[in-house]
Motif scaffolding. Structure first.
Motif, PDB file in Angstrom:
ATOM      1  N   GLU A  22      31.098  45.962  76.521  1.00 19.49           N
ATOM      2  CA  GLU A  22      30.240  45.216  75.604  1.00 19.49           C
ATOM      3  C   GLU A  22      29.576  44.047  76.328  1.00 19.49           C
ATOM      4  OE1 GLU A  22      32.953  44.407  72.362  1.00 19.49           O
ATOM      5  OE2 GLU A  22      32.163  46.115  71.221  1.00 19.49           O
ATOM      6  N   HIS A  23      30.339  43.378  77.195  1.00 17.48           N
ATOM      7  CA  HIS A  23      29.786  42.265  77.976  1.00 17.48           C
ATOM      8  C   HIS A  23      28.680  42.759  78.919  1.00 17.48           C
ATOM      9  CE1 HIS A  23      29.699  38.331  79.828  1.00 17.48           C
ATOM     10  NE2 HIS A  23      29.803  38.904  81.019  1.00 17.48           N
ATOM     11  N   ALA A  24      28.783  44.010  79.376  1.00 16.61           N
ATOM     12  CA  ALA A  24      27.781  44.597  80.265  1.00 16.61           C
ATOM     13  C   ALA A  24      26.557  45.104  79.494  1.00 16.61           C
ATOM     14  CB  ALA A  24      28.395  45.732  81.077  1.00 16.61           C
ATOM     15  N   GLY A  25      26.563  44.969  78.155  1.00 14.83           N
ATOM     16  CA  GLY A  25      25.393  45.324  77.367  1.00 14.83           C
ATOM     17  C   GLY A  25      25.495  46.615  76.584  1.00 14.83           C
ATOM     18  N   PHE A  26      26.633  47.273  76.627  1.00 11.75           N
ATOM     19  CA  PHE A  26      26.800  48.491  75.836  1.00 11.75           C
ATOM     20  C   PHE A  26      27.071  48.101  74.384  1.00 11.75           C
ATOM     21  CE2 PHE A  26      27.726  49.909  80.113  1.00 11.75           C
ATOM     22  CZ  PHE A  26      27.030  51.108  80.183  1.00 11.75           C
ATOM     23  N   THR A  27      26.487  48.851  73.464  1.00  6.36           N
ATOM     24  CA  THR A  27      26.685  48.577  72.042  1.00  6.36           C
ATOM     25  C   THR A  27      27.842  49.419  71.508  1.00  6.36           C
ATOM     26  OG1 THR A  27      25.173  50.309  71.327  1.00  6.36           O
ATOM     27  CG2 THR A  27      24.215  48.132  71.764  1.00  6.36           C
ATOM     28  N   LYS A  28      28.346  49.035  70.346  1.00  4.98           N
ATOM     29  CA  LYS A  28      29.432  49.799  69.727  1.00  4.98           C
ATOM     30  C   LYS A  28      29.016  51.231  69.441  1.00  4.98           C
ATOM     31  CE  LYS A  28      32.015  46.011  67.949  1.00  4.98           C
ATOM     32  NZ  LYS A  28      31.827  44.796  67.322  1.00  4.98           N
ATOM     33  N   GLY A  29      27.736  51.461  69.171  1.00  3.72           N
ATOM     34  CA  GLY A  29      27.232  52.800  68.920  1.00  3.72           C
ATOM     35  C   GLY A  29      27.259  53.692  70.155  1.00  3.72           C
ATOM     36  N   GLU A  30      27.335  53.098  71.330  1.00  2.00           N
ATOM     37  CA  GLU A  30      27.390  53.867  72.578  1.00  2.00           C
ATOM     38  C   GLU A  30      28.826  54.127  73.020  1.00  2.00           C
ATOM     39  OE1 GLU A  30      23.466  52.600  75.048  1.00  2.00           O
ATOM     40  OE2 GLU A  30      24.954  51.008  74.743  1.00  2.00           O
ATOM     41  N   LEU A  31      29.780  53.514  72.339  1.00  2.00           N
ATOM     42  CA  LEU A  31      31.188  53.644  72.709  1.00  2.00           C
ATOM     43  C   LEU A  31      31.916  54.532  71.713  1.00  2.00           C
ATOM     44  CD1 LEU A  31      32.058  49.909  73.483  1.00  2.00           C
ATOM     45  CD2 LEU A  31      31.254  51.656  75.075  1.00  2.00           C
ATOM     46  N   LYS A  32      32.785  55.366  72.235  1.00  2.00           N
ATOM     47  CA  LYS A  32      33.643  56.189  71.397  1.00  2.00           C
ATOM     48  C   LYS A  32      35.045  56.074  71.995  1.00  2.00           C
ATOM     49  CE  LYS A  32      31.945  59.616  69.569  1.00  2.00           C
ATOM     50  NZ  LYS A  32      31.175  60.758  69.239  1.00  2.00           N
ATOM     51  N   VAL A  33      36.014  55.753  71.152  1.00  2.00           N
ATOM     52  CA  VAL A  33      37.384  55.572  71.618  1.00  2.00           C
ATOM     53  C   VAL A  33      38.269  56.574  70.888  1.00  2.00           C
ATOM     54  CG1 VAL A  33      39.276  53.921  71.913  1.00  2.00           C
ATOM     55  CG2 VAL A  33      36.905  53.115  71.986  1.00  2.00           C
ATOM     56  N   LEU A  34      39.122  57.255  71.636  1.00  2.00           N
ATOM     57  CA  LEU A  34      40.022  58.261  71.074  1.00  2.00           C
ATOM     58  C   LEU A  34      41.461  57.906  71.409  1.00  2.00           C
ATOM     59  CD1 LEU A  34      38.185  61.463  72.334  1.00  2.00           C
ATOM     60  CD2 LEU A  34      38.007  60.430  70.082  1.00  2.00           C
ATOM     61  N   ALA A  35      42.339  58.096  70.421  1.00  2.00           N
ATOM     62  CA  ALA A  35      43.770  57.895  70.620  1.00  2.00           C
ATOM     63  C   ALA A  35      44.508  59.032  69.938  1.00  2.00           C
ATOM     64  CB  ALA A  35      44.215  56.550  70.054  1.00  2.00           C
ATOM     65  N   LYS A  36      45.763  59.170  70.275  1.00  2.00           N
ATOM     66  CA  LYS A  36      46.581  60.255  69.738  1.00  2.00           C
ATOM     67  C   LYS A  36      46.792  60.115  68.234  1.00  2.00           C
ATOM     68  CE  LYS A  36      51.072  62.392  70.684  1.00  2.00           C
ATOM     69  NZ  LYS A  36      52.226  62.319  71.597  1.00  2.00           N
ATOM     70  N   ASP A  37      47.112  58.896  67.788  1.00  2.00           N
ATOM     71  CA  ASP A  37      47.431  58.663  66.386  1.00  2.00           C
ATOM     72  C   ASP A  37      47.279  57.182  66.067  1.00  2.00           C
ATOM     73  OD1 ASP A  37      49.704  57.476  67.562  1.00  2.00           O
ATOM     74  OD2 ASP A  37      50.887  59.290  67.285  1.00  2.00           O
ATOM     75  N   SER A  38      47.590  56.807  64.828  1.00  2.00           N
ATOM     76  CA  SER A  38      47.406  55.414  64.399  1.00  2.00           C
ATOM     77  C   SER A  38      48.309  54.455  65.162  1.00  2.00           C
ATOM     78  CB  SER A  38      47.643  55.282  62.899  1.00  2.00           C
ATOM     79  OG  SER A  38      48.967  55.643  62.570  1.00  2.00           O
ATOM     80  N   GLU A  39      49.447  54.932  65.630  1.00  2.00           N
ATOM     81  CA  GLU A  39      50.335  54.076  66.422  1.00  2.00           C
ATOM     82  C   GLU A  39      49.628  53.598  67.694  1.00  2.00           C
ATOM     83  OE1 GLU A  39      54.334  54.675  69.087  1.00  2.00           O
ATOM     84  OE2 GLU A  39      54.165  55.834  67.250  1.00  2.00           O
TER      85      GLU A  39
END
Length: 184
Positions: A22-39
């Motif tokens: 984000e500091h480098a100029g990427f927006t939240k719309g350009e980021l996708k984060v994946l995790a195994k579960d809510s934990e």
């Protein structure tokens, strides 16, 4: 769309990468984060204010769109009287992913294809989906950057990669990504 995928062993590494992206100029719309579960996703969402897609949540959506594992189990006769028929839910003294008491059938029904289809729904190709599936199953966190850049915009002569995805890769390296994949 072009993408760069970073695999991180800890939530802290992923949070740091998200903040630096984000500091480098990427927006939240350009980021996708994946995790195994809510934990594995709660802390990331709380500290970065970026939504984290959970593999189990994505699989549930896939099931509701007509690819229902419960429906397949009933159609194949693996659900008997409803005992232990709730898939993915375990109670005290029950085996996880048991269908009508038949763990083999549950393993067959909940094979790797379920994870892969959920990842394909995000636009990942076969190789990317397999890499992400293995990383998520081991508890790693995936951070993806997707941009409108095309491959033709990248420097092809062996020089430095000055594209936005090159900047994303630099952030991934700085934040100790265990694996970096140049996506489609």
């Amino acid at each position: 769309m072009a993408r760069k995928i970073g695999v991180f062993a800890t939530e802290q590494q992923a949070i740091t990468a998200i903040n630096q992206l984000e500091h480098a100029g990427f927006t939240k719309g350009e980021l996708k984060v994946l995790a195994k579960d809510s934990e594995h996703s709660r802390r990331i969402e709380a500290e970065s204010d970026v939504h984290v897609d959970e593999l189990r949540e994505l699989e549930d959506v896939s099931e509701h769109e007509g690819n229902s594992i419960f429906g397949m189990a009933a159609a194949t006769g693996y659900v008997s009287n409803g005992t232990n028929a709730v898939l993915g839910m375990t109670g005290y003294g029950t085996a996880p992913y048991t269908v009508g008491g038949n763990a083999f059938a549950a393993a067959w029904l909940l094979g790797a294809d379920e994870h892969i289809s959920a990842l394909h729904a995000l636009g990942l190709d076969d190789e990317e989906a397999e890499i992400c599936k293995q990383a998520l199953q081991s508890g790693s966190v995936i951070v993806m950057v997707e941009t409108d850049e095309t491959k033709s915009m990248f420097d092809k002569d062996g020089g430095p990669d000055i594209s936005r995805l090159g900047a994303a890769e630099a952030v991934f390296r700085t934040c100790s990504a265990s694996l970096i994949v140049a996506g489609a």
